[in-house]
Design a protein around this motif. Structure first.
Motif, PDB file in Angstrom:
ATOM      1  N   TRP A 205       0.666  -1.665  -0.392  1.00 25.02           N
ATOM      2  CA  TRP A 205      -0.038   0.280   0.210  1.00 25.02           C
ATOM      3  C   TRP A 205       0.652   0.944   0.535  1.00 25.02           C
ATOM      4  O   TRP A 205       0.525   2.358  -1.288  1.00 25.02           O
ATOM      5  CB  TRP A 205      -0.695  -0.182   1.270  1.00 25.02           C
ATOM      6  CG  TRP A 205      -1.800   1.484   1.678  1.00 25.02           C
ATOM      7  CD1 TRP A 205      -3.013   2.208   0.364  1.00 25.02           C
ATOM      8  CD2 TRP A 205      -2.081   2.166   2.877  1.00 25.02           C
ATOM      9  NE1 TRP A 205      -3.624   3.368   0.930  1.00 25.02           N
ATOM     10  CE2 TRP A 205      -2.722   3.298   2.800  1.00 25.02           C
ATOM     11  CE3 TRP A 205      -1.413   2.014   3.594  1.00 25.02           C
ATOM     12  CZ2 TRP A 205      -2.966   3.775   3.219  1.00 25.02           C
ATOM     13  CZ3 TRP A 205      -1.318   2.783   4.241  1.00 25.02           C
ATOM     14  CH2 TRP A 205      -2.387   4.028   5.025  1.00 25.02           C
ATOM     15  N   GLY A 208       2.373   2.406  -3.046  1.00 21.13           N
ATOM     16  CA  GLY A 208       1.437   2.218  -4.581  1.00 21.13           C
ATOM     17  C   GLY A 208       1.145   1.322  -5.255  1.00 21.13           C
ATOM     18  O   GLY A 208       0.803   0.982  -6.881  1.00 21.13           O
ATOM     19  N   TRP A 212      -6.326   1.658  -3.565  1.00 24.94           N
ATOM     20  CA  TRP A 212      -7.297   2.135  -2.357  1.00 24.94           C
ATOM     21  C   TRP A 212      -8.406   1.410  -1.819  1.00 24.94           C
ATOM     22  O   TRP A 212      -9.381   1.758  -1.015  1.00 24.94           O
ATOM     23  CB  TRP A 212      -7.068   4.013  -2.495  1.00 24.94           C
ATOM     24  CG  TRP A 212      -5.566   4.672  -1.687  1.00 24.94           C
ATOM     25  CD1 TRP A 212      -4.748   4.768  -2.759  1.00 24.94           C
ATOM     26  CD2 TRP A 212      -5.744   5.345  -0.856  1.00 24.94           C
ATOM     27  NE1 TRP A 212      -3.954   5.365  -2.291  1.00 24.94           N
ATOM     28  CE2 TRP A 212      -3.866   5.395  -0.889  1.00 24.94           C
ATOM     29  CE3 TRP A 212      -5.888   5.287   0.425  1.00 24.94           C
ATOM     30  CZ2 TRP A 212      -3.950   6.652   0.149  1.00 24.94           C
ATOM     31  CZ3 TRP A 212      -5.824   6.121   1.498  1.00 24.94           C
ATOM     32  CH2 TRP A 212      -4.065   6.739   1.150  1.00 24.94           C
ATOM     33  N   SER A 376       2.242   6.779   5.230  1.00 18.07           N
ATOM     34  CA  SER A 376       2.372   8.863   4.621  1.00 18.07           C
ATOM     35  C   SER A 376       3.769   9.212   4.528  1.00 18.07           C
ATOM     36  O   SER A 376       3.517   9.674   3.899  1.00 18.07           O
ATOM     37  CB  SER A 376       0.935   9.513   5.042  1.00 18.07           C
ATOM     38  OG  SER A 376       1.346   9.457   6.506  1.00 18.07           O
ATOM     39  N   MET A 379       4.599   7.827   1.015  1.00 20.81           N
ATOM     40  CA  MET A 379       4.438   8.139  -0.244  1.00 20.81           C
ATOM     41  C   MET A 379       4.366   8.906  -0.786  1.00 20.81           C
ATOM     42  O   MET A 379       5.357  10.499  -0.096  1.00 20.81           O
ATOM     43  CB  MET A 379       2.939   8.125   0.176  1.00 20.81           C
ATOM     44  CG  MET A 379       2.050   7.537   0.751  1.00 20.81           C
ATOM     45  SD  MET A 379       0.318   6.947   1.098  1.00 20.81           S
ATOM     46  CE  MET A 379       0.156   5.578   1.670  1.00 20.81           C
ATOM     47  N   MET A 383       0.356  11.772  -2.628  1.00 26.85           N
ATOM     48  CA  MET A 383      -0.562  11.212  -2.107  1.00 26.85           C
ATOM     49  C   MET A 383      -1.061  11.332  -0.881  1.00 26.85           C
ATOM     50  O   MET A 383      -2.028  10.878  -0.152  1.00 26.85           O
ATOM     51  CB  MET A 383      -0.205   9.392  -2.364  1.00 26.85           C
ATOM     52  CG  MET A 383      -0.901   8.280  -2.135  1.00 26.85           C
ATOM     53  SD  MET A 383      -1.927   8.256  -3.423  1.00 26.85           S
ATOM     54  CE  MET A 383      -3.522   8.758  -2.298  1.00 26.85           C
ATOM     55  N   GLU A 409      -7.952   6.670  -5.118  1.00 24.82           N
ATOM     56  CA  GLU A 409      -7.514   5.830  -6.030  1.00 24.82           C
ATOM     57  C   GLU A 409      -6.889   6.436  -7.055  1.00 24.82           C
ATOM     58  O   GLU A 409      -5.665   5.734  -8.330  1.00 24.82           O
ATOM     59  CB  GLU A 409      -8.208   4.829  -6.372  1.00 24.82           C
ATOM     60  CG  GLU A 409      -7.967   3.504  -7.616  1.00 24.82           C
ATOM     61  CD  GLU A 409      -6.770   2.619  -7.068  1.00 24.82           C
ATOM     62  OE1 GLU A 409      -5.946   1.918  -7.703  1.00 24.82           O
ATOM     63  OE2 GLU A 409      -6.352   2.864  -5.869  1.00 24.82           O
ATOM     64  N   ARG A 412      -3.772   7.886  -7.102  1.00 19.45           N
ATOM     65  CA  ARG A 412      -2.581   6.531  -6.977  1.00 19.45           C
ATOM     66  C   ARG A 412      -2.424   6.330  -8.721  1.00 19.45           C
ATOM     67  O   ARG A 412      -1.506   6.390  -9.198  1.00 19.45           O
ATOM     68  CB  ARG A 412      -3.221   5.490  -6.633  1.00 19.45           C
ATOM     69  CG  ARG A 412      -2.093   4.709  -6.491  1.00 19.45           C
ATOM     70  CD  ARG A 412      -2.319   2.999  -5.548  1.00 19.45           C
ATOM     71  NE  ARG A 412      -3.304   2.368  -6.300  1.00 19.45           N
ATOM     72  CZ  ARG A 412      -3.097   1.269  -7.303  1.00 19.45           C
ATOM     73  NH1 ARG A 412      -2.251   1.113  -7.504  1.00 19.45           N
ATOM     74  NH2 ARG A 412      -3.762   0.913  -8.255  1.00 19.45           N
ATOM     75  N   TRP A 420       7.459   6.833  -6.187  1.00 23.47           N
ATOM     76  CA  TRP A 420       7.399   6.053  -5.241  1.00 23.47           C
ATOM     77  C   TRP A 420       8.189   4.793  -4.371  1.00 23.47           C
ATOM     78  O   TRP A 420       9.121   4.685  -5.545  1.00 23.47           O
ATOM     79  CB  TRP A 420       6.161   4.044  -5.495  1.00 23.47           C
ATOM     80  CG  TRP A 420       4.870   4.991  -6.420  1.00 23.47           C
ATOM     81  CD1 TRP A 420       4.127   4.945  -7.115  1.00 23.47           C
ATOM     82  CD2 TRP A 420       3.257   5.416  -4.645  1.00 23.47           C
ATOM     83  NE1 TRP A 420       2.867   5.655  -7.239  1.00 23.47           N
ATOM     84  CE2 TRP A 420       2.459   5.831  -5.589  1.00 23.47           C
ATOM     85  CE3 TRP A 420       2.974   5.263  -3.445  1.00 23.47           C
ATOM     86  CZ2 TRP A 420       1.221   6.139  -5.414  1.00 23.47           C
ATOM     87  CZ3 TRP A 420       1.882   5.553  -3.521  1.00 23.47           C
ATOM     88  CH2 TRP A 420       0.809   6.281  -4.046  1.00 23.47           C
TER      89      TRP A 420
END
Length: 427
Positions: A205, A208, A212, A376, A379, A383, A409, A412, A420
């Motif tokens: 996750w 990436g 989501w 987070s 990311m 994002m 999503e 992403r 990523w």
């Protein structure tokens, strides 16, 4: 853009250097009392080496550093609170690897799990943690928690429900943190996903590759909603949480009558807790008045850290990076009373921490078998920003979850794969 603090005055007495003396430039996010605390670390470096330190502290460290890099005036060393930002500079070839800078003794200060994290998804070591935090903890007032700590997410939900039934408010919650309001909610969702879906799903996750709209991510959002969006779950309701600063939310643990019973928050929050003043003039004491229990579930922790990277390979910059890994440097900031600062170095004597609760935090950082960086923070910035906003919108209207997940999503899908960062959990 935030407050910029040059520690020229702070360091002047300790950092006077003769003509031609070596110098090293450093930028970090610490200003005010935090800047003064980091200044003690830099003074110790100057005292040991004679190298002059030119320090700039700014809350807009990402923006200032990016501007300096574009102009060709990057500092020698940058300390960033976001691993994703440092990784972006690594991808652009602006940060120097540290494998031949840090000797075995220096690298050995950090356990294998931290050494793996500090590679930031590469084959080389690129960062040194100046200070670190545990995020997988839930704080409580020792006088008010009924029964043993929950061992599962279901037991945590049952505890929350029982507190509501008894007329108490389970959760202290504040989303305010301009310009990054919402991150306390992202920490919740990350912790739930990590402890329910496991470290590998968490890695996918954050890197990436897990949508989501996938079941594990959706269920993590729903589980958080089941805890904090039901009537009576949050002090003042979710509307108040949207307006409450994250540093103020936990004060409800210490009011009379008590405003809330539990808070999910990183270990740094010990400082704001101890700053609360009661009518008798005293403040809450770690261990005696408040404590934490581990986030229920698997024995894995979400962590965060302020990471130092070397942008110019100079003798002075090399010596600073080695110093920052040393036991001497790593124990200075944690040794400041009430500083709520922790080291990931396993060579730091636990006695440097003034209370048993701080020692538990430090033990978690240095001995947990598996640790994962805050998702987070890993990311891409686009994002992360969308995640923060979605948390705020979800609290305002939990019924729009599917719309929010679809929007996330779409974000992403619009980010190139090369942006990523794939950082497996350290173990």
């Amino acid at each position: 853009m935030g407050l910029v603090l040059a520690l020229a005055g702070l360091l002047a007495s300790a950092c006077t250097a003769g003509p031609g003396a070596d110098r090293v430039s450093v930028i970090a996010s610490w200003t005010g009392s935090e800047g003064e605390a980091f200044g003690k670390v830099l003074r110790a470096f100057k005292d040991e080496t004679g190298i002059q330190v030119d320090y700039q502290g700014t809350r807009a460290v990402d923006q200032v550093l990016a501007s300096d890099v574009r102009r060709g005036t990057a500092p020698d060393v940058a300390v960033l609170p976001n691993p994703g930002s440092l990784a972006a500079h690594i991808r652009q070839g602006q940060v120097r690897p540290l494998d031949d800078v840090l000797g075995e003794q220096a690298r050995g200060s950090f356990g294998r799990q931290w050494q793996n994290l500090l590679k930031l998804g590469t084959a080389n070591l690129y960062a040194v943690p100046v200070k670190a935090d545990v995020k997988s903890v839930i704080w409580y007032n020792r006088a008010s928690l009924p029964g043993p700590a929950p061992r599962s997410l279901a037991e945590l939900g049952a505890l929350s429900t029982s507190l509501i039934a008894a007329g108490a408010t389970p959760w202290c919650l504040g989303m305010g943190a301009p310009p990054t309001s919402g991150w306390p909610g992202t920490d919740w969702i990350e912790d739930i996903l990590l402890h329910t879906a496991g470290p590998e799903a968490y890695r996918q996750w954050s890197a990436g590759t897990l949508p989501w709209t996938s079941a594990p991510v959706r269920e993590a959002w729903k589980a958080w909603g089941n805890l904090v969006t039901v009537p009576g779950a949050v002090r003042g309701g979710t509307a108040a949480a949207l307006l409450t600063d994250f540093g103020d939310a936990g004060k409800g643990l210490f009011t009379t009558p008590q405003g809330c019973a539990l808070e999910h928050q990183l270990s740094f929050i010990m400082g704001p807790y101890q700053a609360v003043r009661r009518p008798d003039g005293g403040g809450p004491r770690p261990g005696a008045d408040f404590d934490f229990f581990r986030f229920p579930g698997a024995n894995v922790s979400e962590v965060s850290a302020d990471l130092a990277g070397m942008f110019h390979d100079t003798p002075a910059a090399r010596r600073l990076m080695v110093f920052l890994t040393s036991d001497k440097a790593q124990r200075i900031w944690p040794g400041i009373p009430g500083g709520s600062t922790f080291s990931a170095s396993r060579t730091v004597d636990p006695g440097v921490y003034g209370d048993a609760v701080s020692r538990k935090v430090a033990a978690t950082l240095t001995s947990d078998p598996q640790q994962c960086f805050d998702a987070s923070d890993l990311m891409p910035a686009t994002m992360t920003g969308a995640f923060y906003r979605a948390v705020l919108e979800y609290l305002n209207d939990p019924g729009q979850l599917e719309t929010l997940l679809s929007r996330l999503e779409n974000v992403r899908g619009g980010i190139p794969p090369g942006e990523w960062l794939d950082v497996p959990c350290g173990q």
